[in-house]
Motif scaffolding. Sequence first.
Motif, PDB file in Angstrom:
ATOM      1  N   LEU A  96       0.834  -1.204   0.000  1.00 16.00           N
ATOM      2  CA  LEU A  96       0.000   0.000   0.000  1.00 16.00           C
ATOM      3  C   LEU A  96       0.868   1.253   0.000  1.00 16.00           C
ATOM      4  N   LYS A  97       1.961   1.233   0.761  1.00 15.02           N
ATOM      5  CA  LYS A  97       2.895   2.367   0.767  1.00 15.02           C
ATOM      6  C   LYS A  97       3.511   2.553  -0.612  1.00 15.02           C
ATOM      7  N   ASP A  98       3.922   1.460  -1.254  1.00 22.97           N
ATOM      8  CA  ASP A  98       4.517   1.551  -2.588  1.00 22.97           C
ATOM      9  C   ASP A  98       3.523   2.120  -3.600  1.00 22.97           C
ATOM     10  N   LEU A  99       2.246   1.846  -3.394  1.00 20.09           N
ATOM     11  CA  LEU A  99       1.209   2.358  -4.288  1.00 20.09           C
ATOM     12  C   LEU A  99       0.922   3.832  -4.033  1.00 20.09           C
ATOM     13  N   LEU A 100       0.754   4.210  -2.775  1.00 18.63           N
ATOM     14  CA  LEU A 100       0.275   5.542  -2.437  1.00 18.63           C
ATOM     15  C   LEU A 100       1.352   6.540  -2.025  1.00 18.63           C
ATOM     16  N   ASP A 101       2.435   6.071  -1.445  1.00 19.21           N
ATOM     17  CA  ASP A 101       3.461   6.970  -0.924  1.00 19.21           C
ATOM     18  C   ASP A 101       4.841   6.328  -1.038  1.00 19.21           C
ATOM     19  N   PRO A 102       5.317   6.107  -2.279  1.00 19.13           N
ATOM     20  CA  PRO A 102       6.568   5.372  -2.462  1.00 19.13           C
ATOM     21  C   PRO A 102       7.797   6.065  -1.878  1.00 19.13           C
ATOM     22  N   GLU A 103       7.718   7.358  -1.630  1.00 16.56           N
ATOM     23  CA  GLU A 103       8.863   8.096  -1.091  1.00 16.56           C
ATOM     24  C   GLU A 103       9.012   7.928   0.422  1.00 16.56           C
ATOM     25  N   ALA A 104       7.959   7.459   1.096  1.00 15.80           N
ATOM     26  CA  ALA A 104       8.010   7.303   2.552  1.00 15.80           C
ATOM     27  C   ALA A 104       9.006   6.219   2.937  1.00 15.80           C
ATOM     28  N   LEU A 105       9.661   6.427   4.074  1.00 17.07           N
ATOM     29  CA  LEU A 105      10.616   5.430   4.555  1.00 17.07           C
ATOM     30  C   LEU A 105       9.915   4.175   5.055  1.00 17.07           C
ATOM     31  N   ALA A 106       8.804   4.351   5.765  1.00 11.40           N
ATOM     32  CA  ALA A 106       8.041   3.224   6.313  1.00 11.40           C
ATOM     33  C   ALA A 106       6.559   3.554   6.206  1.00 11.40           C
ATOM     34  N   PRO A 107       5.716   2.542   6.134  1.00 12.93           N
ATOM     35  CA  PRO A 107       4.278   2.797   6.064  1.00 12.93           C
ATOM     36  C   PRO A 107       3.759   3.425   7.358  1.00 12.93           C
ATOM     37  N   ASP A 108       2.915   4.433   7.231  1.00 13.71           N
ATOM     38  CA  ASP A 108       2.174   4.987   8.364  1.00 13.71           C
ATOM     39  C   ASP A 108       0.735   4.555   8.156  1.00 13.71           C
ATOM     40  N   VAL A 109       0.260   3.664   8.990  1.00  8.06           N
ATOM     41  CA  VAL A 109      -1.021   3.000   8.770  1.00  8.06           C
ATOM     42  C   VAL A 109      -2.162   3.991   8.623  1.00  8.06           C
ATOM     43  N   LYS A 110      -2.323   4.899   9.580  1.00  5.23           N
ATOM     44  CA  LYS A 110      -3.443   5.844   9.522  1.00  5.23           C
ATOM     45  C   LYS A 110      -3.385   6.700   8.268  1.00  5.23           C
ATOM     46  N   LYS A 111      -2.218   7.241   7.963  1.00 10.17           N
ATOM     47  CA  LYS A 111      -2.084   8.087   6.767  1.00 10.17           C
ATOM     48  C   LYS A 111      -2.416   7.308   5.498  1.00 10.17           C
ATOM     49  N   LEU A 112      -1.939   6.071   5.411  1.00  9.29           N
ATOM     50  CA  LEU A 112      -2.200   5.268   4.218  1.00  9.29           C
ATOM     51  C   LEU A 112      -3.683   4.932   4.072  1.00  9.29           C
ATOM     52  N   VAL A 113      -4.335   4.573   5.170  1.00 15.04           N
ATOM     53  CA  VAL A 113      -5.761   4.231   5.115  1.00 15.04           C
ATOM     54  C   VAL A 113      -6.580   5.450   4.722  1.00 15.04           C
TER      55      VAL A 113
END
Length: 148
Positions: A96-113
């Motif tokens: 999900l991070k790679d799809l929506l926020d590939p520049e982020a270092l690690a997934p942030d669950v709330k932000k991604l949802v």
Amino acid sequence: MDEQSYRITRQQINPLPCVFEKALLSRVAACEAASRALLAEREMFACRDPLVRAACGQLLLLLRQNAAFALKVKDTQRILPHAMMMKVQCGGLIGLKDLLDPEALAPDVKKLVMRAQAEYGALENLPFSRIVQGISHWQIRKRGPPRS
């Protein structure tokens, strides 16, 4: 403390456990809605936002359903072994991070949802074929040799 007492106490002090607790505990992801607590030398995460927790629960269910082929299981409704749940949670969030926020270092669950709901209207509309690639490629960390 026996396991039954632990579970009862945990439920009392943590009525809203984080849906993606395994990913947070393994430090694969973070979440601004999560609060950390300790009980009997065990770490746990609680969700401070019931609406976010409901969305996370829906996302986890969709990840499980769409990852059946990648996990090589037919029935994703059954209780999955720990390693499979780690793949679903950690790999799913990374996908999900790679799809929506590939520049982020690690997934942030709330932000991604929240971003997924904003961009796709509903979590069901996410391109799970792309997200499941994260589940397929994610591997649990191998233990090192025993320390002496």
